[in-house]
Design an enzyme around this catalytic site. Structure first.
Site, PDB file in Angstrom:
ATOM      1  N   GLY A 198       0.804  -1.214   0.000  1.00  0.00           N
ATOM      2  CA  GLY A 198       0.000   0.000   0.000  1.00  0.00           C
ATOM      3  C   GLY A 198       0.837   1.264   0.000  1.00  0.00           C
ATOM      4  O   GLY A 198       2.053   1.248   0.223  1.00  0.00           O
ATOM      5  N   ASN A 199       0.154   2.381  -0.257  1.00  0.00           N
ATOM      6  CA  ASN A 199       0.829   3.664  -0.430  1.00  0.00           C
ATOM      7  C   ASN A 199       1.474   4.177   0.850  1.00  0.00           C
ATOM      8  O   ASN A 199       2.598   4.684   0.830  1.00  0.00           O
ATOM      9  CB  ASN A 199      -0.172   4.702  -0.948  1.00  0.00           C
ATOM     10  N   VAL A 200       0.764   4.076   1.986  1.00  0.00           N
ATOM     11  CA  VAL A 200       1.290   4.647   3.227  1.00  0.00           C
ATOM     12  C   VAL A 200       2.517   3.871   3.693  1.00  0.00           C
ATOM     13  O   VAL A 200       3.548   4.452   4.049  1.00  0.00           O
ATOM     14  CB  VAL A 200       0.208   4.668   4.321  1.00  0.00           C
ATOM     15  N   GLU A 221       7.431  -9.611   3.212  1.00  0.00           N
ATOM     16  CA  GLU A 221       6.637 -10.539   2.404  1.00  0.00           C
ATOM     17  C   GLU A 221       6.625 -10.106   0.943  1.00  0.00           C
ATOM     18  O   GLU A 221       6.957 -10.877   0.046  1.00  0.00           O
ATOM     19  CB  GLU A 221       5.219 -10.592   2.968  1.00  0.00           C
ATOM     20  N   ILE A 291      -7.309  -0.409   8.208  1.00  0.00           N
ATOM     21  CA  ILE A 291      -8.525   0.318   7.843  1.00  0.00           C
ATOM     22  C   ILE A 291      -8.972   1.184   9.010  1.00  0.00           C
ATOM     23  O   ILE A 291      -9.305   2.354   8.844  1.00  0.00           O
ATOM     24  CB  ILE A 291      -9.635  -0.665   7.421  1.00  0.00           C
ATOM     25  N   ASN A 311      -9.155  -7.117   0.930  1.00  0.00           N
ATOM     26  CA  ASN A 311      -8.210  -8.043   0.309  1.00  0.00           C
ATOM     27  C   ASN A 311      -7.997  -9.315   1.126  1.00  0.00           C
ATOM     28  O   ASN A 311      -7.868 -10.392   0.585  1.00  0.00           O
ATOM     29  CB  ASN A 311      -6.851  -7.364   0.098  1.00  0.00           C
ATOM     30  N   LYS A 335     -12.464   9.399   3.536  1.00  0.00           N
ATOM     31  CA  LYS A 335     -13.577  10.042   2.822  1.00  0.00           C
ATOM     32  C   LYS A 335     -13.637  11.539   3.128  1.00  0.00           C
ATOM     33  O   LYS A 335     -14.675  12.085   3.515  1.00  0.00           O
ATOM     34  CB  LYS A 335     -14.907   9.375   3.179  1.00  0.00           C
TER      35      LYS A 335
END
Length: 400
Positions: A198-200, A221, A291, A311, A335
């Site tokens: 992921g981006n972060v 991984e 999340i 995922n 959001k």
């Protein structure tokens, strides 16, 4: 990927999927109840198949770079569980992908067979860059029913450029590393790093590029752009992973520098890269995205609003429970501020408070080591929650 999971889902060919997925068509069918989904820690899927928990495996499709004269398989940019699949499957289809660089050969380290209890073999890997296996996957050639040649690229998604939020998260983690080195809890070159997808998480590694730390190692991984660039700059001296997942630009950098990288990147079966015993013994620093987290330190990393699968847990649980330091990172809101990522109680539990040492958002870091639930709640609200939501969270805490 669309040409595999997506096609199978769209044609109605799947009844069950495990252990991790990222195709939108498949994800929609899972969430609609059309396809059963079994979420499993990646360190466990190979052994569960080996133990017979999933029943017999009929066919395995294995991507390879090539086949040696002796009939050994040259793995591609992903080893994953393929070493176990060729043992378990009754029939094997080999996909020889000429898009993959031929010089991937010898970059792999495949431990042949861990075995089953009570005769399971120890993994005698003492350093992240040790090699304990073979460059190739052994395969019973009588099982091979087809060899298919393709020239297809991986699904190479571009990462978002690190924004102010992800940069702030990275800065805090690097400042923490400085603090721990100063107090003698980390060596000068840190401990082996793991970074989730992921981006972060990728931005955290990018932040290390401008830090004072040298001779870093990786034991992860999936190796992404940030870790690749640390290797190319010389900041990182070696990295162990089960798969490479690059943006298009990073893939080009990898291919252009593959001679330099061949002895610095080691690709292993995921049963090795995600081994809880190795993660704990090597002292891996685990950094994974989430999340949402609740005020007590429980983390949801798989389900939107508790009901819609994203995922899967992947390897985050393998690293979180066994890491020397276990970080979970996220912006404080989603959001455009309409949703707080710090909540009273997570809508789905993936990682309990017992496995989470640090929560980091752009607002701050909560160091949860040695803290009681009440202490955790105050730290997370004060340091990690967005100011717009702090009073509501404090109100919940006081009522609770």
């Amino acid at each position: 990927a669309p040409e595999c999971d997506g096609v199978l889902a769209a044609s109605g060919s799947l009844k069950l999927r495990s252990p991790f997925q990222s195709d939108p068509t498949l994800r929609n069918d899972i969430n609609a109840g059309k396809i059963a989904y079994t979420d499993v820690h990646l360190s466990q899927i190979e052994q569960q198949v080996r133990f017979g928990f999933f029943g017999a495996m009929d066919v395995a499709i294995i991507e390879v770079v090539g086949i040696t004269e002796e009939g050994k398989l040259i793995p591609s940019m992903s080893v994953g569980p393929n070493n176990q699949w060729v043992k378990s499957a009754q029939k094997i289809i080999l996909e020889v992908n000429t898009q993959q660089h031929a010089k991937l050969e010898t970059m792999h380290d495949v431990f042949p067979d861990i075995g089953t209890p009570p005769n399971r073999r120890p993994l005698l890997l003492l350093n992240p860059d040790d090699r304990i296996g073979s460059h190739y996957i052994d395969c019973d050639l009588d099982k091979i029913v087809a060899v298919v040649f393709t020239d297809a690229p991986d699904r190479n998604s571009k990462f978002a450029e690190p924004d102010a939020i992800s940069q702030r998260i990275a800065e805090q983690i690097i400042e923490f590393f400085e603090h721990e080195v100063k107090h003698g809890r980390l060596p000068e070159n840190l401990l082996p790093l793991q970074s989730g997808v992921g981006n972060v998480a990728n931005a955290v590694l990018a932040g290390l590029q401008h830090s004072r730390f040298e001779n870093i190692t990786g034991f992860t991984e999936v190796l992404q752009d940030g870790m690749l660039d640390l290797l190319l700059s010389g900041k990182m001296v070696s990295a162990s992973a089960t798969a490479l997942s690059f943006s298009p630009d990073a893939l080009q950098r990898f291919n252009d520098n593959i001679d330099f990288l061949r002895d610095k990147i080691i690709l292993r079966p995921q049963e090795i890269t995600n081994s809880p015993e190795l993660i704990r013994r090597l002292g891996v620093i685990g950094m994974n995205a989430m999340i949402e987290a609740d005020i007590y330190g429980n983390v949801n990393s798989t389900h939107i609003m508790g009901t819609r699968m994203m995922n899967g847990i992947g390897g985050s649980g393998d690293f979180a429970r066994n890491a020397y330091y276990s970080f979970f990172v996220s912006p404080s809101v989603a959001k455009d501020g309409a949703i707080s990522c710090i909540v009273p109680m997570v809508s789905h539990h993936d990682h309990t408070e017992h496995d989470v040492m640090f929560i980091v958002t752009e607002q701050g870091m909560a160091d949860l080591r040695g803290k009681s639930p009440r202490q955790r709640a105050r730290l997370i609200i004060d340091h990690c929650a967005h100011p717009d939501y702090r009073e509501m969270l404090r109100d919940y805490y006081e009522r609770a």
